[in-house]
Design a protein around this motif. Structure first.
Motif, PDB file in Angstrom:
ATOM      1  N   TYR A 108       0.824  -1.208   0.000  1.00  0.00           N
ATOM      2  CA  TYR A 108       0.000   0.000   0.000  1.00  0.00           C
ATOM      3  C   TYR A 108       0.859   1.259   0.000  1.00  0.00           C
ATOM      4  O   TYR A 108       1.803   1.379   0.776  1.00  0.00           O
ATOM      5  CB  TYR A 108      -0.957  -0.024   1.195  1.00  0.00           C
ATOM      6  CG  TYR A 108      -1.849  -1.243   1.127  1.00  0.00           C
ATOM      7  CD1 TYR A 108      -2.955  -1.261   0.297  1.00  0.00           C
ATOM      8  CD2 TYR A 108      -1.540  -2.406   1.832  1.00  0.00           C
ATOM      9  CE1 TYR A 108      -3.759  -2.386   0.177  1.00  0.00           C
ATOM     10  CE2 TYR A 108      -2.331  -3.542   1.726  1.00  0.00           C
ATOM     11  CZ  TYR A 108      -3.442  -3.518   0.890  1.00  0.00           C
ATOM     12  OH  TYR A 108      -4.217  -4.639   0.767  1.00  0.00           O
ATOM     13  N   LYS A 126      -5.242  -1.372  -3.738  1.00  0.00           N
ATOM     14  CA  LYS A 126      -6.353  -2.207  -4.181  1.00  0.00           C
ATOM     15  C   LYS A 126      -6.290  -3.532  -3.440  1.00  0.00           C
ATOM     16  O   LYS A 126      -5.201  -4.026  -3.139  1.00  0.00           O
ATOM     17  CB  LYS A 126      -6.241  -2.482  -5.687  1.00  0.00           C
ATOM     18  CG  LYS A 126      -6.406  -1.241  -6.535  1.00  0.00           C
ATOM     19  CD  LYS A 126      -7.877  -0.919  -6.713  1.00  0.00           C
ATOM     20  CE  LYS A 126      -8.071   0.321  -7.582  1.00  0.00           C
ATOM     21  NZ  LYS A 126      -9.250   1.098  -7.147  1.00  0.00           N
ATOM     22  N   LYS A 176      -9.170  -6.848  -1.587  1.00  0.00           N
ATOM     23  CA  LYS A 176     -10.514  -7.412  -1.504  1.00  0.00           C
ATOM     24  C   LYS A 176     -11.014  -7.268  -0.079  1.00  0.00           C
ATOM     25  O   LYS A 176     -10.236  -7.333   0.872  1.00  0.00           O
ATOM     26  CB  LYS A 176     -10.474  -8.901  -1.870  1.00  0.00           C
ATOM     27  CG  LYS A 176     -10.448  -9.149  -3.378  1.00  0.00           C
ATOM     28  CD  LYS A 176     -10.991 -10.526  -3.682  1.00  0.00           C
ATOM     29  CE  LYS A 176     -11.526 -10.618  -5.098  1.00  0.00           C
ATOM     30  NZ  LYS A 176     -10.509 -10.919  -6.090  1.00  0.00           N
ATOM     31  N   LYS A 235     -15.094  -8.995  -2.147  1.00  0.00           N
ATOM     32  CA  LYS A 235     -15.410  -8.047  -3.226  1.00  0.00           C
ATOM     33  C   LYS A 235     -14.199  -7.162  -3.498  1.00  0.00           C
ATOM     34  O   LYS A 235     -13.483  -6.798  -2.555  1.00  0.00           O
ATOM     35  CB  LYS A 235     -16.602  -7.164  -2.826  1.00  0.00           C
ATOM     36  CG  LYS A 235     -17.911  -7.937  -2.708  1.00  0.00           C
ATOM     37  CD  LYS A 235     -19.085  -7.004  -2.490  1.00  0.00           C
ATOM     38  CE  LYS A 235     -19.260  -6.634  -1.034  1.00  0.00           C
ATOM     39  NZ  LYS A 235     -20.582  -6.960  -0.491  1.00  0.00           N
ATOM     40  N   PRO A 236     -13.947  -6.802  -4.772  1.00  0.00           N
ATOM     41  CA  PRO A 236     -12.837  -5.894  -5.066  1.00  0.00           C
ATOM     42  C   PRO A 236     -13.063  -4.547  -4.389  1.00  0.00           C
ATOM     43  O   PRO A 236     -14.197  -4.037  -4.373  1.00  0.00           O
ATOM     44  CB  PRO A 236     -12.856  -5.755  -6.589  1.00  0.00           C
ATOM     45  CG  PRO A 236     -14.136  -6.338  -7.063  1.00  0.00           C
ATOM     46  CD  PRO A 236     -14.702  -7.199  -5.983  1.00  0.00           C
ATOM     47  N   ALA A 237     -12.012  -3.997  -3.828  1.00  0.00           N
ATOM     48  CA  ALA A 237     -12.164  -2.775  -3.046  1.00  0.00           C
ATOM     49  C   ALA A 237     -10.889  -1.945  -3.091  1.00  0.00           C
ATOM     50  O   ALA A 237      -9.811  -2.444  -3.400  1.00  0.00           O
ATOM     51  CB  ALA A 237     -12.494  -3.135  -1.594  1.00  0.00           C
ATOM     52  N   THR A 238     -11.047  -0.668  -2.783  1.00  0.00           N
ATOM     53  CA  THR A 238      -9.906   0.186  -2.476  1.00  0.00           C
ATOM     54  C   THR A 238      -9.788   0.204  -0.961  1.00  0.00           C
ATOM     55  O   THR A 238     -10.782   0.420  -0.257  1.00  0.00           O
ATOM     56  CB  THR A 238     -10.128   1.616  -3.005  1.00  0.00           C
ATOM     57  OG1 THR A 238     -10.303   1.544  -4.424  1.00  0.00           O
ATOM     58  CG2 THR A 238      -8.920   2.503  -2.704  1.00  0.00           C
ATOM     59  N   GLU A 252     -13.513   0.871   0.579  1.00  0.00           N
ATOM     60  CA  GLU A 252     -14.429   1.454  -0.403  1.00  0.00           C
ATOM     61  C   GLU A 252     -14.597   0.431  -1.514  1.00  0.00           C
ATOM     62  O   GLU A 252     -13.624   0.087  -2.179  1.00  0.00           O
ATOM     63  CB  GLU A 252     -13.823   2.745  -0.953  1.00  0.00           C
ATOM     64  CG  GLU A 252     -14.742   3.520  -1.854  1.00  0.00           C
ATOM     65  CD  GLU A 252     -14.117   4.868  -2.253  1.00  0.00           C
ATOM     66  OE1 GLU A 252     -14.865   5.699  -2.781  1.00  0.00           O
ATOM     67  OE2 GLU A 252     -12.908   5.067  -2.049  1.00  0.00           O
ATOM     68  N   TYR A 253     -15.807  -0.083  -1.692  1.00  0.00           N
ATOM     69  CA  TYR A 253     -16.018  -1.075  -2.742  1.00  0.00           C
ATOM     70  C   TYR A 253     -15.869  -0.435  -4.103  1.00  0.00           C
ATOM     71  O   TYR A 253     -16.267   0.700  -4.328  1.00  0.00           O
ATOM     72  CB  TYR A 253     -17.379  -1.764  -2.596  1.00  0.00           C
ATOM     73  CG  TYR A 253     -17.437  -2.690  -1.411  1.00  0.00           C
ATOM     74  CD1 TYR A 253     -16.433  -3.635  -1.212  1.00  0.00           C
ATOM     75  CD2 TYR A 253     -18.460  -2.606  -0.487  1.00  0.00           C
ATOM     76  CE1 TYR A 253     -16.455  -4.486  -0.117  1.00  0.00           C
ATOM     77  CE2 TYR A 253     -18.493  -3.449   0.619  1.00  0.00           C
ATOM     78  CZ  TYR A 253     -17.488  -4.387   0.798  1.00  0.00           C
ATOM     79  OH  TYR A 253     -17.510  -5.218   1.877  1.00  0.00           O
ATOM     80  N   SER A 254     -15.279  -1.196  -5.019  1.00  0.00           N
ATOM     81  CA  SER A 254     -14.954  -0.658  -6.344  1.00  0.00           C
ATOM     82  C   SER A 254     -16.197  -0.464  -7.206  1.00  0.00           C
ATOM     83  O   SER A 254     -16.185   0.295  -8.155  1.00  0.00           O
ATOM     84  CB  SER A 254     -13.980  -1.590  -7.050  1.00  0.00           C
ATOM     85  OG  SER A 254     -12.853  -1.814  -6.222  1.00  0.00           O
ATOM     86  N   LEU A 255     -17.276  -1.186  -6.885  1.00  0.00           N
ATOM     87  CA  LEU A 255     -18.473  -1.097  -7.717  1.00  0.00           C
ATOM     88  C   LEU A 255     -19.407  -0.033  -7.162  1.00  0.00           C
ATOM     89  O   LEU A 255     -19.656   0.002  -5.966  1.00  0.00           O
ATOM     90  CB  LEU A 255     -19.186  -2.451  -7.731  1.00  0.00           C
ATOM     91  CG  LEU A 255     -18.274  -3.608  -8.172  1.00  0.00           C
ATOM     92  CD1 LEU A 255     -18.864  -4.952  -7.796  1.00  0.00           C
ATOM     93  CD2 LEU A 255     -18.034  -3.540  -9.676  1.00  0.00           C
ATOM     94  N   ASN A 315     -20.673   4.075  -6.562  1.00  0.00           N
ATOM     95  CA  ASN A 315     -19.938   5.201  -5.967  1.00  0.00           C
ATOM     96  C   ASN A 315     -20.190   5.233  -4.475  1.00  0.00           C
ATOM     97  O   ASN A 315     -20.829   6.131  -3.943  1.00  0.00           O
ATOM     98  CB  ASN A 315     -20.354   6.522  -6.625  1.00  0.00           C
ATOM     99  CG  ASN A 315     -21.854   6.741  -6.562  1.00  0.00           C
ATOM    100  OD1 ASN A 315     -22.605   5.831  -6.205  1.00  0.00           O
ATOM    101  ND2 ASN A 315     -22.293   7.943  -6.882  1.00  0.00           N
TER     102      ASN A 315
END
Length: 166
Positions: free
Chosen positions: A99, A119, A121, A125-128, A147-150, A152
Motif C-alpha cells: 500500500y 487495491k 478485496k 469483493k474488489p475494493a480500495t 471502499e467497494y470498487s463497484l 460510488n
C-alpha cells in the motif's frame, strides 16, 4: 454525508499540493513501535449486525530485519484468536506492504500519522483499501477503511487496533 465528502476532497487537494517526497516514513520512525507492553482494543464492524464490537488486545512488535516487522497479537479473552502478521516498509519509505503512502502529517507529542491506499478485496469483493497508522513510542494505531470498487460508495470503517504503552 456531503460534509464528509468535501473533507475527503479537501484532504486530497492538500495531498496533491505537497511534494511527493514528503509522503514517506523512515525505518527509524517505524522502529518507535518496536517492543512489548502494547495494550489496547480492536474495534471492528460486525457485518452481520452492522454494529461495532470492541475486544481487548495486546501487541508485541519485533524486527525481522531492517524495515521488516512481526506483529504478535494476543487476545486475553480469546487466546484461540492469537495471531501474528508481518509488516514491511519499503526502502524508499513510500509503501507499507503493498500500500502506497498517500499522506503524512505530524501530530502533537511527536506522533506521526500516515494514510496508505491500495487495491485489495474485502468480504470477497474488489475494493480500495485505506490504512491509517499513527505511530509514536507510546501510541500505535492501525485503522482500515474500505471502499467497494463497484458503484460510488463512500469509504466505510472496517477495523481499528488502538494501542498505548507507558
Amino acid at each position: 454525508g456531503p460534509m464528509k465528502y468535501s473533507i475527503l476532497f479537501l484532504s486530497l487537494l492538500s495531498i496533491l499540493s505537497v511534494p511527493l517526497s514528503a509522503q514517506t516514513l523512515s525505518f527509524e520512525e517505524m522502529d518507535q513501535v518496536l517492543g512489548e507492553n502494547w495494550k489496547g482494543t480492536l474495534t471492528y464492524l460486525d457485518y452481520q449486525s452492522e454494529k461495532k464490537v470492541d475486544i481487548p488486545v495486546e501487541l508485541a512488535v519485533r524486527k525481522l530485519k531492517e524495515g521488516q516487522y512481526v506483529l504478535a497479537y494476543s487476545y486475553p479473552e480469546e487466546p484461540k484468536a492469537n495471531s501474528t502478521s508481518k509488516m514491511k516498509l519499503s526502502k524508499d519509505g513510500r509503501k507499507v506492504g503493498k500500500y502506497t503512502i498517500l499522506s503524512r502529517e505530524s501530530l502533537d507529542d511527536g506522533r506521526i500519522k500516515i494514510v496508505c491506499i491500495g487495491k485489495g478485496k474485502d468480504d470477497k469483493k474488489p475494493a480500495t483499501l485505506f490504512y491509517t497508522y499513527i505511530l509514536s513510542e507510546k501510541e500505535f494505531v492501525m485503522r482500515k477503511d474500505v471502499e467497494y470498487s463497484l458503484g460510488n460508495q463512500q469509504p466505510f470503517f472496517r477495523n481499528e487496533f488502538r494501542f498505548t504503552r507507558n
